[in-house]
Enzyme design. Structure first.
Site, mmCIF file in Angstrom:
data_model
loop_
_atom_site.group_PDB
_atom_site.id
_atom_site.type_symbol
_atom_site.label_atom_id
_atom_site.label_comp_id
_atom_site.label_asym_id
_atom_site.label_seq_id
_atom_site.Cartn_x
_atom_site.Cartn_y
_atom_site.Cartn_z
ATOM 1 C CE LYS A 41 -2.073 -1.045 3.885
ATOM 2 N NZ LYS A 41 -1.417 -2.352 4.214
ATOM 3 N NE ARG B 121 7.708 -2.809 6.355
ATOM 4 C CZ ARG B 121 6.398 -2.623 6.485
ATOM 5 N NH1 ARG B 121 5.723 -1.962 5.558
ATOM 6 N NH2 ARG B 121 5.779 -3.092 7.531
ATOM 7 N NE ARG C 82 1.926 -4.615 11.309
ATOM 8 C CZ ARG C 82 3.104 -4.701 10.684
ATOM 9 N NH1 ARG C 82 4.123 -5.299 11.277
ATOM 10 N NH2 ARG C 82 3.254 -4.183 9.501
ATOM 11 N NE ARG D 58 6.276 -0.395 9.822
ATOM 12 C CZ ARG D 58 5.142 -0.321 9.152
ATOM 13 N NH1 ARG D 58 5.110 0.317 7.993
ATOM 14 N NH2 ARG D 58 4.037 -0.854 9.599
ATOM 15 N NE ARG E 39 -4.875 0.279 9.609
ATOM 16 C CZ ARG E 39 -3.603 -0.033 9.362
ATOM 17 N NH1 ARG E 39 -3.118 -1.173 9.748
ATOM 18 N NH2 ARG E 39 -2.833 0.800 8.733
HETATM 19 P P1 AP5 Z 1 4.779 -1.692 1.951
HETATM 20 O O1 AP5 Z 1 4.477 -0.827 0.786
HETATM 21 O O2 AP5 Z 1 5.530 -1.105 3.102
HETATM 22 O O3 AP5 Z 1 3.462 -2.428 2.495
HETATM 23 P P2 AP5 Z 1 2.160 -1.835 3.196
HETATM 24 O O4 AP5 Z 1 0.976 -2.452 2.520
HETATM 25 O O5 AP5 Z 1 2.220 -0.350 3.257
HETATM 26 O O6 AP5 Z 1 2.258 -2.518 4.613
HETATM 27 P P3 AP5 Z 1 2.375 -1.906 6.065
HETATM 28 O O7 AP5 Z 1 3.123 -2.926 6.896
HETATM 29 O O8 AP5 Z 1 2.900 -0.519 6.045
HETATM 30 O O9 AP5 Z 1 0.924 -1.921 6.527
HETATM 31 P P4 AP5 Z 1 0.479 -1.780 8.001
HETATM 32 O O10 AP5 Z 1 -0.969 -1.696 7.847
HETATM 33 O O11 AP5 Z 1 0.980 -2.864 8.899
HETATM 34 O O12 AP5 Z 1 1.220 -0.500 8.536
HETATM 35 P P5 AP5 Z 1 0.763 0.992 8.755
HETATM 36 O O13 AP5 Z 1 1.964 1.806 8.706
HETATM 37 O O14 AP5 Z 1 -0.391 1.346 7.910
HETATM 38 O O15 AP5 Z 1 5.598 -2.974 1.398
HETATM 39 C C1 AP5 Z 1 6.125 -3.942 2.290
HETATM 40 C C2 AP5 Z 1 7.507 -4.404 1.808
HETATM 41 O O16 AP5 Z 1 7.377 -5.047 0.544
HETATM 42 C C3 AP5 Z 1 8.533 -3.266 1.575
HETATM 43 O O17 AP5 Z 1 9.828 -3.717 1.919
HETATM 44 C C4 AP5 Z 1 8.477 -3.000 0.082
HETATM 45 O O18 AP5 Z 1 9.697 -2.487 -0.417
HETATM 46 C C5 AP5 Z 1 8.163 -4.388 -0.459
HETATM 47 N N1 AP5 Z 1 7.342 -4.381 -1.669
HETATM 48 C C6 AP5 Z 1 6.251 -3.603 -1.920
HETATM 49 N N2 AP5 Z 1 5.731 -3.892 -3.124
HETATM 50 C C7 AP5 Z 1 6.525 -4.896 -3.632
HETATM 51 C C8 AP5 Z 1 6.512 -5.622 -4.860
HETATM 52 N N3 AP5 Z 1 5.563 -5.387 -5.817
HETATM 53 N N4 AP5 Z 1 7.452 -6.569 -5.051
HETATM 54 C C9 AP5 Z 1 8.392 -6.811 -4.104
HETATM 55 N N5 AP5 Z 1 8.471 -6.141 -2.927
HETATM 56 C C10 AP5 Z 1 7.545 -5.201 -2.710
HETATM 57 O O19 AP5 Z 1 0.221 0.924 10.269
HETATM 58 C C11 AP5 Z 1 1.116 0.687 11.339
HETATM 59 C C12 AP5 Z 1 0.356 0.662 12.657
HETATM 60 O O20 AP5 Z 1 -0.244 1.970 12.909
HETATM 61 C C13 AP5 Z 1 -0.822 -0.309 12.765
HETATM 62 O O21 AP5 Z 1 -0.403 -1.613 13.097
HETATM 63 C C14 AP5 Z 1 -1.649 0.358 13.874
HETATM 64 O O22 AP5 Z 1 -1.072 0.141 15.136
HETATM 65 C C15 AP5 Z 1 -1.506 1.829 13.543
HETATM 66 N N6 AP5 Z 1 -2.558 2.313 12.622
HETATM 67 C C16 AP5 Z 1 -2.371 2.822 11.363
HETATM 68 N N7 AP5 Z 1 -3.545 3.150 10.802
HETATM 69 C C17 AP5 Z 1 -4.504 2.838 11.720
HETATM 70 C C18 AP5 Z 1 -5.925 2.923 11.717
HETATM 71 N N8 AP5 Z 1 -6.595 3.388 10.655
HETATM 72 N N9 AP5 Z 1 -6.592 2.513 12.817
HETATM 73 C C19 AP5 Z 1 -5.944 2.034 13.895
HETATM 74 N N10 AP5 Z 1 -4.593 1.922 13.962
HETATM 75 C C20 AP5 Z 1 -3.881 2.323 12.885
HETATM 76 MG MG MG Z 2 2.498 1.058 4.792
#
Ligand code: AP5
Ligand code: MG
Length: 223
Positions: free
Chosen positions: A17, A129, A172, A161, A92
């Site tokens: 994402k 990652r 998660r 991370r 979410r």
């Molecule tokens: P990446 O693009 O980082 O993946 P992502 O889908 O963004 O995954 P996240 O882990 O960031 O999602 P998340 O929901 O856990 O975290 P968030 O920060 O939103 O890609 C992952 C890896 O793959 C990278 O190394 C990348 O280089 C690689 N990659 C990507 N595409 C690729 C491809 N095509 N081929 C090969 N490699 C590839 O949330 C973090 C925390 O914040 C949550 O756990 C929660 O505690 C809190 N939080 C955030 N939003 C909310 C909400 N709305 N409500 C409540 N809590 C929240």
């Molecule tokens: Mg992300």
């Protein structure tokens, strides 16, 4: 879809994402609003809220709905979001999705994109990652920065991370199944959902995203 697109990107943790939202928001010239990035900025700033957020994030728990909804509502009220936005990581939960509808009334979102990647692959991506501690740029063990874990973009240190531990990843993904996956049905029932295959190189996935966004744009403008 009007030029000021209002988009939501859904998908499991590690689906890509963040990676794709950076590109797609540039393509559409709308702000990329990532709740995860906003929370990590608060953690880095060392505010009281940041310390509280860190305790939820590091263990893979969700921040309480009312707290995150307040943060997003304030962000969407900023002038740049009036011309559209790409929301990454929000909504979410069903409560957050209902709240988003209220926040942007009388408008609706234009499209919810489900970036679909199998669990085995997201597990592999998350364990490999690495992110820049300063600007948040994404790397992986397969695609590291050019120089000694130093960010290509800003020179910051590139690290794992804190929530990419085995225990937090499991939690998660469990919360994704329970709380977030039902949003696929929520947006599908409203005829706003499109699923995009997130397997392939980042360029291949981006091509698919551009195609679905342009198709939605064309069909809305033809209505
Ligand atoms: P990446 O693009 O980082 O993946 P992502 O889908 O963004 O995954 P996240 O882990 O960031 O999602 P998340 O929901 O856990 O975290 P968030 O920060 O939103 O890609 C992952 C890896 O793959 C990278 O190394 C990348 O280089 C690689 N990659 C990507 N595409 C690729 C491809 N095509 N081929 C090969 N490699 C590839 O949330 C973090 C925390 O914040 C949550 O756990 C929660 O505690 C809190 N939080 C955030 N939003 C909310 C909400 N709305 N409500 C409540 N809590 C929240
Ligand atoms: Mg992300």
């Amino acid at each position: 879809m009007a030029s000021g697109a209002r988009l939501v990107i859904l998908g499991k943790q590690g689906a890509g994402k963040g990676t794709q939202s950076v590109r797609l928001s540039h393509y559409l010239a709308v702000p990329h609003i990532s709740t995860g990035d906003m929370l990590r900025a608060a953690v880095k700033a060392g505010t009281e809220f940041g310390q509280l957020a860190k305790s939820y994030m590091d263990s893979g728990e969700l921040i309480p709905d009312d707290v995150i909804m307040g943060i997003v509502e304030d962000r969407l009220a900023e002038p740049d979001a009036s011309r559209g936005f790409l929301l990454d990581g929000f909504p979410r939960t069903a409560i957050q999705a209902e709240a988003l509808d209220e926040m942007i009334k009388p408008h609706l979102i234009d499209l919810a994109i489900d970036l679909d990647v199998p669990t085995e692959l997201v597990l592999k991506r998350l364990s490999s990652r690495r992110v820049c501690q300063t600007c948040g740029a994404n790397y992986s063990l397969e695609a590291p920065p050019k120089l000694n874990w130093t960010c290509d973009l800003c020179g910051g240190e590139v690290v794992q991370r804190p929530d990419d531990t085995e225990v937090a990843i499991r939690r998660r993904l469990d919360l994704y199944d329970k709380a977030t996956a039902p949003l696929i049905e929520f947006y599908s029932q409203r005829n706003l959902l499109v699923s995009v295959d997130g397997v392939g190189t980042p360029d291949e996935v981006m091509e698919r995203l551009v195609a679905v966004v342009n198709k939605a744009r064309y069909s809305r403008s033809a209505q």
